[in-house]
Design a protein around this motif. Structure first.
Motif, PDB file in Angstrom:
ATOM      1  N   TRP A  55       0.876  -1.166   0.000  1.00  0.00           N
ATOM      2  CA  TRP A  55       0.000   0.000   0.000  1.00  0.00           C
ATOM      3  C   TRP A  55       0.913   1.216   0.000  1.00  0.00           C
ATOM      4  O   TRP A  55       1.938   1.231   0.676  1.00  0.00           O
ATOM      5  CB  TRP A  55      -0.905   0.018   1.238  1.00  0.00           C
ATOM      6  CG  TRP A  55      -1.952  -1.053   1.221  1.00  0.00           C
ATOM      7  CD1 TRP A  55      -2.623  -1.522   0.133  1.00  0.00           C
ATOM      8  CD2 TRP A  55      -2.433  -1.811   2.332  1.00  0.00           C
ATOM      9  NE1 TRP A  55      -3.496  -2.522   0.498  1.00  0.00           N
ATOM     10  CE2 TRP A  55      -3.407  -2.720   1.836  1.00  0.00           C
ATOM     11  CE3 TRP A  55      -2.159  -1.821   3.694  1.00  0.00           C
ATOM     12  CZ2 TRP A  55      -4.093  -3.605   2.647  1.00  0.00           C
ATOM     13  CZ3 TRP A  55      -2.838  -2.698   4.514  1.00  0.00           C
ATOM     14  CH2 TRP A  55      -3.801  -3.581   3.997  1.00  0.00           C
ATOM     15  N   HIS A  56       0.554   2.224  -0.764  1.00  0.00           N
ATOM     16  CA  HIS A  56       1.424   3.393  -0.878  1.00  0.00           C
ATOM     17  C   HIS A  56       0.978   4.509   0.054  1.00  0.00           C
ATOM     18  O   HIS A  56      -0.214   4.758   0.216  1.00  0.00           O
ATOM     19  CB  HIS A  56       1.462   3.893  -2.326  1.00  0.00           C
ATOM     20  CG  HIS A  56       2.296   3.028  -3.217  1.00  0.00           C
ATOM     21  ND1 HIS A  56       3.657   2.885  -3.054  1.00  0.00           N
ATOM     22  CD2 HIS A  56       1.959   2.232  -4.264  1.00  0.00           C
ATOM     23  CE1 HIS A  56       4.124   2.049  -3.964  1.00  0.00           C
ATOM     24  NE2 HIS A  56       3.115   1.640  -4.710  1.00  0.00           N
ATOM     25  N   ALA A  57       1.964   5.146   0.665  1.00  0.00           N
ATOM     26  CA  ALA A  57       1.681   6.282   1.536  1.00  0.00           C
ATOM     27  C   ALA A  57       1.056   7.407   0.726  1.00  0.00           C
ATOM     28  O   ALA A  57       1.516   7.724  -0.374  1.00  0.00           O
ATOM     29  CB  ALA A  57       2.973   6.760   2.196  1.00  0.00           C
ATOM     30  N   SER A  58       0.019   8.002   1.277  1.00  0.00           N
ATOM     31  CA  SER A  58      -0.613   9.152   0.627  1.00  0.00           C
ATOM     32  C   SER A  58       0.064  10.458   1.032  1.00  0.00           C
ATOM     33  O   SER A  58      -0.156  11.498   0.415  1.00  0.00           O
ATOM     34  CB  SER A  58      -2.105   9.202   0.988  1.00  0.00           C
ATOM     35  OG  SER A  58      -2.294   9.102   2.391  1.00  0.00           O
ATOM     36  N   GLN A  59       0.899  10.380   2.064  1.00  0.00           N
ATOM     37  CA  GLN A  59       1.638  11.555   2.533  1.00  0.00           C
ATOM     38  C   GLN A  59       2.805  11.060   3.382  1.00  0.00           C
ATOM     39  O   GLN A  59       2.738   9.989   3.983  1.00  0.00           O
ATOM     40  CB  GLN A  59       0.711  12.452   3.373  1.00  0.00           C
ATOM     41  CG  GLN A  59       1.297  13.785   3.790  1.00  0.00           C
ATOM     42  CD  GLN A  59       0.288  14.616   4.577  1.00  0.00           C
ATOM     43  OE1 GLN A  59      -0.925  14.530   4.353  1.00  0.00           O
ATOM     44  NE2 GLN A  59       0.780  15.400   5.515  1.00  0.00           N
ATOM     45  N   GLY A  60       3.883  11.839   3.443  1.00  0.00           N
ATOM     46  CA  GLY A  60       5.037  11.466   4.245  1.00  0.00           C
ATOM     47  C   GLY A  60       6.069  10.697   3.436  1.00  0.00           C
ATOM     48  O   GLY A  60       5.907  10.470   2.238  1.00  0.00           O
ATOM     49  N   THR A  61       7.163  10.274   4.107  1.00  0.00           N
ATOM     50  CA  THR A  61       8.257   9.601   3.420  1.00  0.00           C
ATOM     51  C   THR A  61       8.693   8.337   4.163  1.00  0.00           C
ATOM     52  O   THR A  61       8.639   8.277   5.391  1.00  0.00           O
ATOM     53  CB  THR A  61       9.491  10.517   3.279  1.00  0.00           C
ATOM     54  OG1 THR A  61       9.911  10.937   4.582  1.00  0.00           O
ATOM     55  CG2 THR A  61       9.186  11.726   2.427  1.00  0.00           C
ATOM     56  N   VAL A  62       9.114   7.360   3.370  1.00  0.00           N
ATOM     57  CA  VAL A  62       9.748   6.143   3.888  1.00  0.00           C
ATOM     58  C   VAL A  62      11.147   6.104   3.296  1.00  0.00           C
ATOM     59  O   VAL A  62      11.311   6.112   2.076  1.00  0.00           O
ATOM     60  CB  VAL A  62       8.966   4.872   3.473  1.00  0.00           C
ATOM     61  CG1 VAL A  62       9.650   3.627   4.045  1.00  0.00           C
ATOM     62  CG2 VAL A  62       7.511   4.947   3.915  1.00  0.00           C
ATOM     63  N   ARG A  63      12.164   6.073   4.160  1.00  0.00           N
ATOM     64  CA  ARG A  63      13.554   6.059   3.702  1.00  0.00           C
ATOM     65  C   ARG A  63      14.242   4.798   4.214  1.00  0.00           C
ATOM     66  O   ARG A  63      14.117   4.449   5.385  1.00  0.00           O
ATOM     67  CB  ARG A  63      14.311   7.306   4.179  1.00  0.00           C
ATOM     68  CG  ARG A  63      13.716   8.607   3.666  1.00  0.00           C
ATOM     69  CD  ARG A  63      14.599   9.803   4.029  1.00  0.00           C
ATOM     70  NE  ARG A  63      15.832   9.825   3.253  1.00  0.00           N
ATOM     71  CZ  ARG A  63      15.932  10.332   2.033  1.00  0.00           C
ATOM     72  NH1 ARG A  63      14.869  10.880   1.451  1.00  0.00           N
ATOM     73  NH2 ARG A  63      17.080  10.319   1.399  1.00  0.00           N
ATOM     74  N   PHE A  64      14.966   4.133   3.308  1.00  0.00           N
ATOM     75  CA  PHE A  64      15.726   2.939   3.659  1.00  0.00           C
ATOM     76  C   PHE A  64      17.178   3.143   3.242  1.00  0.00           C
ATOM     77  O   PHE A  64      17.444   3.460   2.075  1.00  0.00           O
ATOM     78  CB  PHE A  64      15.154   1.710   2.953  1.00  0.00           C
ATOM     79  CG  PHE A  64      15.980   0.462   3.134  1.00  0.00           C
ATOM     80  CD1 PHE A  64      16.008  -0.191   4.361  1.00  0.00           C
ATOM     81  CD2 PHE A  64      16.759  -0.031   2.102  1.00  0.00           C
ATOM     82  CE1 PHE A  64      16.787  -1.318   4.548  1.00  0.00           C
ATOM     83  CE2 PHE A  64      17.543  -1.163   2.268  1.00  0.00           C
ATOM     84  CZ  PHE A  64      17.554  -1.812   3.504  1.00  0.00           C
ATOM     85  N   ALA A  65      18.080   3.007   4.205  1.00  0.00           N
ATOM     86  CA  ALA A  65      19.511   3.219   3.950  1.00  0.00           C
ATOM     87  C   ALA A  65      19.765   4.562   3.268  1.00  0.00           C
ATOM     88  O   ALA A  65      20.603   4.672   2.373  1.00  0.00           O
ATOM     89  CB  ALA A  65      20.077   2.071   3.112  1.00  0.00           C
ATOM     90  N   GLY A  66      18.989   5.560   3.670  1.00  0.00           N
ATOM     91  CA  GLY A  66      19.152   6.905   3.128  1.00  0.00           C
ATOM     92  C   GLY A  66      18.421   7.175   1.838  1.00  0.00           C
ATOM     93  O   GLY A  66      18.398   8.313   1.368  1.00  0.00           O
ATOM     94  N   ASN A  67      17.798   6.144   1.251  1.00  0.00           N
ATOM     95  CA  ASN A  67      17.097   6.299  -0.027  1.00  0.00           C
ATOM     96  C   ASN A  67      15.593   6.410   0.183  1.00  0.00           C
ATOM     97  O   ASN A  67      15.017   5.664   0.980  1.00  0.00           O
ATOM     98  CB  ASN A  67      17.392   5.097  -0.936  1.00  0.00           C
ATOM     99  CG  ASN A  67      18.867   4.941  -1.227  1.00  0.00           C
ATOM    100  OD1 ASN A  67      19.504   5.855  -1.738  1.00  0.00           O
ATOM    101  ND2 ASN A  67      19.424   3.792  -0.873  1.00  0.00           N
ATOM    102  N   ASP A  68      14.967   7.311  -0.552  1.00  0.00           N
ATOM    103  CA  ASP A  68      13.520   7.479  -0.484  1.00  0.00           C
ATOM    104  C   ASP A  68      12.856   6.341  -1.264  1.00  0.00           C
ATOM    105  O   ASP A  68      12.993   6.241  -2.484  1.00  0.00           O
ATOM    106  CB  ASP A  68      13.125   8.832  -1.083  1.00  0.00           C
ATOM    107  CG  ASP A  68      11.646   9.162  -0.863  1.00  0.00           C
ATOM    108  OD1 ASP A  68      10.857   8.244  -0.602  1.00  0.00           O
ATOM    109  OD2 ASP A  68      11.292  10.352  -0.969  1.00  0.00           O
ATOM    110  N   ILE A  69      12.139   5.460  -0.563  1.00  0.00           N
ATOM    111  CA  ILE A  69      11.482   4.320  -1.212  1.00  0.00           C
ATOM    112  C   ILE A  69       9.961   4.463  -1.178  1.00  0.00           C
ATOM    113  O   ILE A  69       9.241   3.516  -1.507  1.00  0.00           O
ATOM    114  CB  ILE A  69      11.898   2.977  -0.558  1.00  0.00           C
ATOM    115  CG1 ILE A  69      11.419   2.895   0.895  1.00  0.00           C
ATOM    116  CG2 ILE A  69      13.414   2.790  -0.634  1.00  0.00           C
ATOM    117  CD1 ILE A  69      11.570   1.509   1.512  1.00  0.00           C
TER     118      ILE A  69
END
Length: 241
Positions: A55-69
């Motif tokens: 499911w995709h976020a409708s707002q905000g950010t998810v970062r893994f190892a410094g990368n925006d995923i």
């Protein structure tokens, strides 16, 4: 390099008309096991599925190892060395345990090409995987299927392992086996994010903890500190650990 391998900031998730996550802030430190706790319906599984792009976020950010995923498709996220074991385990019932494992071993075209050293390590963690290697996975008990699901997730080295309620419905002896296996995984350097309802499981394994309620993280800190504070436990979870 950040000490946090995974970071969620202000994450909102809508599923159809329903607003499930309401600004989740969550950090998962490198090399540690982070417990994600909360009452049923608090948003824990939705958080995991949002991290994985199911499911995709409708707002905000998810970062893994410094990368925006945040907006990446699930296969691309999985390809970044992230493994996810859902609550339903995702076992292919008509395939053997070996075939289930082979599907996850992307570098191997057949069982003979799987990393023998890693397989032997997995067999030590989960003896049932070796015992039922040529059996249909659908014929195994719930605990055995859970072992296969986790073993399949780590058939190749992972930077992050995400598991949704690994002890759900399992007998106490199998839960203890699972605790020992996750302890060994943690010692091997894998970063782990674990949703769990079994409090013994959480206390034994957790380094850090985040508690969710109503689609938000309402507490974050040391698992040991939460385990010692009964008043905080009751206010956050409605029970004492």
């Amino acid at each position: 390099m950040s000490d946090n391998l995974l970071e969620l900031k202000g994450v909102h998730t809508h599923i159809g008309a329903y607003h499930i996550l309401h600004g989740v802030d969550l950090v998962v430190p490198r090399g540690q096991l982070t417990m994600l706790l909360g009452r049923n319906g608090a948003g824990k599984t939705t958080t995991l599925r949002t991290i994985m792009g199911l499911w995709h976020a409708s707002q905000g950010t998810v970062r893994f190892a410094g990368n925006d995923i945040t907006a990446l498709p699930t296969p691309q996220i999985a390809g970044m060395n992230i493994a996810y074991v859902p609550e339903n385990m995702g076992i292919f019932a008509d395939l053997t345990v070996k075939e289930n494992m082979l599907l996850a071993a992307r570098k191997a075209r057949n069982a003979a090409q799987m990393d023998t050293t890693r397989l032997e390590w997995i067999f030590r963690l989960f003896p049932a995987v070796e015992k039922f290697w040529n059996h249909p996975a659908g014929k195994l008990s719930g605990g055995q299927k859970q072992m296969v699901a986790v073993a399949r997730a780590i058939i190749e080295p992972r930077d992050l392992l995400i598991v949704d309620e690994p002890s759900k419905g399992l007998a106490p002896a199998i839960i203890n086996n699972m605790i020992e296996a996750f302890d060994q995984l943690k010692k091997s350097g894998v970063t782990i994010l674990l949703v769990e309802q079994n409090i013994h499981f959480a206390k034994r394994l957790g380094d850090t903890v985040a508690v969710m309620d109503n689609g938000q993280v309402v507490h974050a800190g040391s698992m040991a500190a939460l385990a010692e504070d009964e008043a905080l436990q009751r206010s956050l979870l409605g029970l004492a650990l």
